[in-house]
Scaffold this active site. Structure first.
Site, mmCIF file in Angstrom:
data_model
loop_
_atom_site.group_PDB
_atom_site.id
_atom_site.type_symbol
_atom_site.label_atom_id
_atom_site.label_comp_id
_atom_site.label_asym_id
_atom_site.label_seq_id
_atom_site.Cartn_x
_atom_site.Cartn_y
_atom_site.Cartn_z
ATOM 1 N N CYS A 188 23.249 -1.887 42.008
ATOM 2 C CA CYS A 188 24.697 -1.614 41.885
ATOM 3 C C CYS A 188 25.512 -2.892 41.691
ATOM 4 C CB CYS A 188 25.205 -0.868 43.111
ATOM 5 S SG CYS A 188 24.362 0.682 43.396
ATOM 6 N N HIS B 18 32.785 -2.054 45.026
ATOM 7 C CA HIS B 18 31.802 -1.056 44.572
ATOM 8 C C HIS B 18 32.132 0.281 45.242
ATOM 9 C CE1 HIS B 18 28.258 1.003 43.497
ATOM 10 N NE2 HIS B 18 27.617 0.856 44.640
ATOM 11 N N ASN C 228 29.077 7.474 43.233
ATOM 12 C CA ASN C 228 28.532 6.121 43.068
ATOM 13 C C ASN C 228 27.843 6.036 41.701
ATOM 14 O OD1 ASN C 228 27.066 3.766 43.095
ATOM 15 N ND2 ASN C 228 26.224 4.044 45.144
HETATM 16 C C1 LIG Z 1 24.365 8.443 53.002
HETATM 17 C C2 LIG Z 1 25.539 8.562 53.958
HETATM 18 C C3 LIG Z 1 26.690 9.256 53.286
HETATM 19 C C4 LIG Z 1 25.104 9.391 55.151
HETATM 20 O O1 LIG Z 1 26.170 9.489 56.070
HETATM 21 P P1 LIG Z 1 25.890 9.306 57.635
HETATM 22 O O2 LIG Z 1 27.185 9.492 58.300
HETATM 23 O O3 LIG Z 1 25.175 7.988 57.807
HETATM 24 O O4 LIG Z 1 24.970 10.525 57.923
HETATM 25 P P2 LIG Z 1 23.488 10.519 58.527
HETATM 26 O O5 LIG Z 1 22.526 9.938 57.567
HETATM 27 O O6 LIG Z 1 23.568 9.946 59.922
HETATM 28 O O7 LIG Z 1 23.235 12.068 58.644
HETATM 29 C C5 LIG Z 1 23.942 12.870 59.563
HETATM 30 C C6 LIG Z 1 23.439 14.292 59.450
HETATM 31 O O8 LIG Z 1 23.887 14.852 58.204
HETATM 32 C C7 LIG Z 1 22.771 15.368 57.499
HETATM 33 N N1 LIG Z 1 23.027 15.242 56.078
HETATM 34 C C8 LIG Z 1 22.634 14.220 55.253
HETATM 35 N N2 LIG Z 1 23.067 14.468 54.010
HETATM 36 C C9 LIG Z 1 23.754 15.635 54.054
HETATM 37 C C10 LIG Z 1 24.446 16.390 53.106
HETATM 38 N N3 LIG Z 1 24.545 16.021 51.822
HETATM 39 N N4 LIG Z 1 25.034 17.536 53.503
HETATM 40 C C11 LIG Z 1 24.972 17.963 54.770
HETATM 41 N N5 LIG Z 1 24.319 17.283 55.737
HETATM 42 C C12 LIG Z 1 23.726 16.128 55.371
HETATM 43 C C13 LIG Z 1 21.592 14.579 57.968
HETATM 44 O O9 LIG Z 1 20.398 15.301 57.769
HETATM 45 C C14 LIG Z 1 21.914 14.400 59.446
HETATM 46 O O10 LIG Z 1 21.569 15.585 60.101
HETATM 47 P P3 LIG Z 1 20.953 15.531 61.585
HETATM 48 O O11 LIG Z 1 22.017 14.887 62.426
HETATM 49 O O12 LIG Z 1 20.724 16.966 61.890
HETATM 50 O O13 LIG Z 1 19.710 14.713 61.473
HETATM 51 C C15 LIG Z 1 25.972 7.150 54.462
HETATM 52 O O14 LIG Z 1 25.004 6.620 55.324
HETATM 53 C C16 LIG Z 1 26.208 6.202 53.325
HETATM 54 O O15 LIG Z 1 27.060 6.408 52.478
HETATM 55 N N6 LIG Z 1 25.478 5.081 53.293
HETATM 56 C C17 LIG Z 1 25.628 4.091 52.295
HETATM 57 C C18 LIG Z 1 24.950 4.555 51.049
HETATM 58 C C19 LIG Z 1 25.232 3.656 49.905
HETATM 59 O O16 LIG Z 1 26.189 2.934 49.893
HETATM 60 N N7 LIG Z 1 24.367 3.710 48.934
HETATM 61 C C20 LIG Z 1 24.514 3.006 47.710
HETATM 62 C C21 LIG Z 1 24.364 1.574 47.877
HETATM 63 S S1 LIG Z 1 24.690 0.793 46.391
#
Ligand SMILES: CC(C)(COP(=O)(O)OP(=O)(O)OC[C@H]1O[C@@H](n2cnc3c(N)ncnc32)[C@H](O)[C@@H]1OP(=O)(O)O)[C@@H](O)C(=O)NCCC(=O)NCCS
Length: 330
Positions: A115, A255, A285
């Site tokens: 990215c 980003h 993204n």
């Molecule tokens: C991916 C992201 C949105 C997840 O959000 P989060 O608040 O960290 O959520 P978690 O991973 O802790 O998941 C929380 C719960 O939601 C669930 N979940 C994950 N994706 C889901 C979705 N699309 N819909 C519903 N539930 C979802 C998980 O399974 C988890 O369930 P559990 O508590 O029963 O295990 C976040 O971590 C993020 O944006 N990270 C950065 C990613 C990024 O920048 N990537 C690109 C880099 S260039």
């Protein structure tokens, strides 16, 4: 001899017309508009049509940028495409668009920093111009991440979108252009965001495909923490390199990975969120395309004025990060 400062002469951007909403995704995987909006800020994303490749998206953005810059493709010295989703391993996507643009005098190569690719490419190319090695260049960030994602994996498929953005760079005639640019990486964190199969380590096999190892894997929370830990310091250093203070910065184009990351950056930098460009709700993204798409929209909407001080800040798989500081104008 006084060496020139590189500046952005014109911008272009393209997002494919097909839109996938959160409601559409809720019909495909176990998710909801409420979860996606609350955790990411994303509402919609644009997805390339079955016949559209990364170079198709890149070409449209590039043509627009050349037109805006009033530069002819034949006058380009260099074409660089930042992408993690090239049309093919080789030839480079930059070579494909060099041919289609008719940029017959230009060298062409792809740059891969996930990215962060566009900002990496912008900094490297600007420094080639500032060193007098080249005069005019096209830098593109273009991705079709939709081809890499596992559409059954709700943790990743809700985050991504396809798109392209492009900038034509040339020597500045005034005090405009790039004042600071820093790139960095932490290769020890490479496992948090990767596509395990398809390269020399794990060529694509039936087994790899069945285990979906040719699809993108991400540890979302680890990426989140790395971004929030790294980017504020990077922005501070870039602003200092430019010789500015944070309160002199008119606009930050981060980003677009997660609205909560952008809010955390604003809070840590003590800069109001209004000074950040945010368009993640519309595109998700788009990896290397996210910053040029956001910058293009900010310029088109009249948010950017001649003489404004602008900072671009990217992070992504690798783990890579890069930021640069610009005085807007040519
Ligand atoms: C991916 C992201 C949105 C997840 O959000 P989060 O608040 O960290 O959520 P978690 O991973 O802790 O998941 C929380 C719960 O939601 C669930 N979940 C994950 N994706 C889901 C979705 N699309 N819909 C519903 N539930 C979802 C998980 O399974 C988890 O369930 P559990 O508590 O029963 O295990 C976040 O971590 C993020 O944006 N990270 C950065 C990613 C990024 O920048 N990537 C690109 C880099 S260039």
């Amino acid at each position: 001899m006084t060496l020139p400062r590189a500046t952005i002469l014109g911008l272009g951007a393209y997002a494919p017309p097909q839109v996938l909403t959160n409601e559409d995704l809720a019909r495909m995987v176990d998710t909801s508009d409420e979860w996606i909006t609350k955790r990411t800020g994303i509402k919609r994303r644009h997805i390339a049509g079955p016949d559209q490749t990364t170079s198709d998206l890149a070409l449209i953005a590039a043509q627009q940028a050349l037109e805006a810059a009033r530069v002819r493709a034949q006058d380009l010295d260099l074409v660089v495409v930042g992408t993690a989703t090239p049309d093919m391993f080789f030839p480079a996507t930059a070579c494909l668009i060099q041919d289609r643009l008719g940029a017959s005098r230009a060298g062409a190569f792809d740059l891969l920093a996930a990215c962060s690719s566009f900002v990496y490419a912008l900094i490297c190319t600007s420094q080639l111009i500032a060193a007098g090695a080249i005069r005019t260049a096209l830098v593109v960030g273009a991705e079709t991440l939709s081809r890499l994602i596992d559409w059954d994996d709700r943790r990743t498929c809700v985050l991504i979108g396809d798109g392209a953005g492009a900038a034509v760079l040339g020597p500045s005639t005034g005090a405009f252009g790039m004042y600071g640019g820093l790139v960095g990486a932490d290769g020890s964190a490479g496992d948090v965001l990767k596509v395990p199969a398809g390269g020399s380590r794990m060529p694509i096999t039936v087994d790899a495909i069945e285990r979906k190892l040719h699809r993108a894997y991400m540890d979302g929370q680890a990426v989140f923490k790395l971004a929030v830990r790294t980017i504020p310091g990077l922005i501070h250093k870039t602003v200092a390199q430019a010789g500015w203070t944070m309160d002199q910065v008119n606009l930050i184009v981060p980003h677009q990975a997660n609205l909560r990351i952008i809010e955390a950056l604003a809070s840590q930098l003590d800069v109001p969120l209004e000074r950040f460009v945010v368009n993640i709700q519309e595109y998700g993204n788009t990896s290397a395309a996210s910053i040029p798409l956001a910058l293009y929209e900010a310029v088109q909407s009249g948010r950017v004025h001649e003489g404004d001080r602008i900072v671009l800040a990217a992070f992504g798989g690798g783990f890579t990060y890069a930021a640069c500081a610009w005085v807007w104008g040519s």
